[in-house]
Design an enzyme around this catalytic site. Structure first.
Site, short mmCIF file in Angstrom:
data_model
loop_
_atom_site.label_atom_id
_atom_site.label_comp_id
_atom_site.label_asym_id
_atom_site.label_seq_id
_atom_site.Cartn_x
_atom_site.Cartn_y
_atom_site.Cartn_z
N ASP A 77 0.84 -1.20 0.00
CA ASP A 77 0.00 0.00 0.00
C ASP A 77 0.88 1.26 0.00
O ASP A 77 0.36 2.38 -0.04
CB ASP A 77 -1.02 -0.01 1.15
CG ASP A 77 -0.37 0.05 2.52
OD1 ASP A 77 0.87 -0.03 2.61
OD2 ASP A 77 -1.12 0.19 3.51
N SER A 78 2.20 1.06 0.00
CA SER A 78 3.12 2.18 -0.28
C SER A 78 2.77 2.77 -1.65
O SER A 78 3.15 3.90 -1.96
CB SER A 78 4.58 1.70 -0.27
OG SER A 78 4.73 0.52 -1.04
N LYS A 119 -1.11 -9.40 2.73
CA LYS A 119 -0.31 -8.96 3.88
C LYS A 119 -1.19 -8.12 4.79
O LYS A 119 -2.03 -7.34 4.33
CB LYS A 119 0.90 -8.14 3.42
CG LYS A 119 1.75 -7.64 4.60
CD LYS A 119 3.07 -7.06 4.17
CE LYS A 119 2.99 -5.64 3.67
NZ LYS A 119 2.47 -4.67 4.65
N ASP A 155 -1.38 -6.19 -0.52
CA ASP A 155 -1.37 -5.56 0.81
C ASP A 155 -2.78 -5.10 1.17
O ASP A 155 -3.39 -4.31 0.43
CB ASP A 155 -0.43 -4.34 0.74
CG ASP A 155 0.20 -4.02 2.07
OD1 ASP A 155 -0.10 -4.70 3.07
OD2 ASP A 155 1.01 -3.07 2.10
N GLU A 164 -1.01 -5.77 8.47
CA GLU A 164 -0.16 -5.13 9.48
C GLU A 164 -0.65 -5.44 10.89
O GLU A 164 -1.85 -5.60 11.11
CB GLU A 164 -0.17 -3.60 9.28
CG GLU A 164 0.56 -3.14 8.04
CD GLU A 164 0.67 -1.62 7.96
OE1 GLU A 164 0.29 -0.91 8.92
OE2 GLU A 164 1.15 -1.14 6.91
N GLU A 166 9.71 -4.13 9.96
CA GLU A 166 10.05 -2.82 9.39
C GLU A 166 10.60 -1.89 10.47
O GLU A 166 9.99 -1.72 11.53
CB GLU A 166 8.82 -2.19 8.72
CG GLU A 166 9.14 -0.82 8.11
CD GLU A 166 8.10 -0.29 7.15
OE1 GLU A 166 7.10 -0.98 6.87
OE2 GLU A 166 8.29 0.86 6.68
O1 KIV Z 1 3.50 -1.11 1.57
C1 KIV Z 1 4.65 -1.56 1.49
O2 KIV Z 1 5.37 -1.34 0.51
C2 KIV Z 1 5.15 -2.34 2.60
C3 KIV Z 1 6.61 -2.70 2.60
C4 KIV Z 1 7.39 -1.54 3.05
C5 KIV Z 1 6.88 -3.90 3.41
O3 KIV Z 1 4.42 -2.66 3.47
#
Ligand code: KIV
Length: 302
Positions: free
Chosen positions: A51-52, A120, A90, A122, A189
């Site tokens: 989600d970056s 993924k 994510d 968090e 992280e």
């Molecule tokens: O969103 C993302 O790119 C991430 C990575 C930094 C692990 O969660």
């Protein structure tokens, strides 16, 4: 499956096997089709559609603004480009953890609508129940602890986690909770290297570090940071392995100059037609009015 280039779709069993065999591997984020192709061709076994995305591709100031529809859209593009890598989608802010039913439904959309093979999530102890529910539904989950950007407002900024006794103990508990819940790997992280090593030694699933030192089982980075495409702030833990931004800027400037100078498009980039056909269409004889050659003089006003 070893660290060599995969020849079929990587599975979470392959990731477990690499971990058991002590094969350290690199993973990276991708957000679109051409980049996923390049990453896949490089033999990277796992691609995270992080989600970056929101911050590095969509121009948001935080990942909290990213919607599930945006994540699904980009995950689909990556899944089309990644022929071998395990694609992990994510789950964005509040798409999980509000209700168990909704968490499973949203995780399922990453697989059924966006063709990811895993998601993924968090959070450590706080997300353990959610992870367990999603895994029980048959959806592989990668955990993410330490600095969890979706909780940045609670954590008080993008800073290293686990430096004090209390927060180090909390992080170890988080890692164990994620493993216990059934995650196949866990991202660490912004964690001190020594603590990341201690966590890695205590787990029986791979740790995937980012800003967590050299002793994790694998590494992940945000692609724009390591290829030199990030605009503005680049985190200290990222090393620039290329200058794609500079190459892109130079290519765009060269294109602009070639168009303005009349060098592009030229004969090689153009197609032609039978002069007689054109003459007939225009109602004139080819002898009277030869058509202009493709080498068009550019002395006319634009
Ligand atoms: O969103 C993302 O790119 C991430 C990575 C930094 C692990 O969660």
């Amino acid at each position: 499956m070893s660290a060599s280039k995969p020849t079929r779709r990587v599975t979470i069993a392959d990731i477990a096997r690499m971990y058991e065999e002590g094969v350290r591997f690199a993973t990276i984020t991708a957000y679109d089709f051409p980049t996923a192709r390049i990453v896949d061709e490089a033999g990277i076994p796992l691609i995270l559609v992080g989600d970056s995305l929101g911050m590095v591709m969509l121009g948001y100031d935080t990942t909290v603004r990213v919607s599930i529809e945006e994540m699904l859209h980009h995950t689909r593009a990556v899944a089309r480009g990644a022929r071998h890598a395990l694609v992990v989608g994510d789950m964005p802010f509040l798409s999980y953890g509000v209700s168990e039913a909704e968490s499973v439904e949203h995780a399922g959309r990453f697989l059924s609508e966006a063709y990811a093979q895993a998601v993924k999530v968090e959070g450590g102890v706080r997300s353990a129940r959610t992870i367990e529910t999603i895994v029980t539904a048959g959806i592989p989950v990668m955990g993410h602890i330490g600095l969890t950007p979706q909780a940045v407002n609670q954590l008080g900024g993008f800073r290293v986690q686990g430096r004090s006794k209390e927060s180090a103990r909390r992080l170890i508990a988080d890692a164990l909770a994620v493993q216990e819940a059934g995650a196949f790997a866990v991202v660490l992280e912004l964690v001190p290297a020594e603590l990341a090593r201690a966590i890695t030694e205590r787990l029986s699933i791979p740790t995937v570090g980012i800003g967590a030192g050299p002793w994790t089982s694998a590494e992940i980075q945000v692609i724009t940071d390591v290829v030199g495409l990030t605009q503005g702030f680049t985190p200290r833990h990222a090393r620039r392995f290329g200058e794609v931004g500079e190459a892109l800027a130079a290519a765009v400037a060269a294109y602009r100059d070639a168009v303005v100078a009349g060098d592009f498009p030229g004969e090689a980039e153009s197609s032609s037609m039978d002069e007689g056909v054109l003459a007939e269409v225009l109602g004139r004889s080819t002898l009277d009015q030869p058509s202009e050659s493709l080498a068009i003089p550019l002395d006319r006003d634009l």
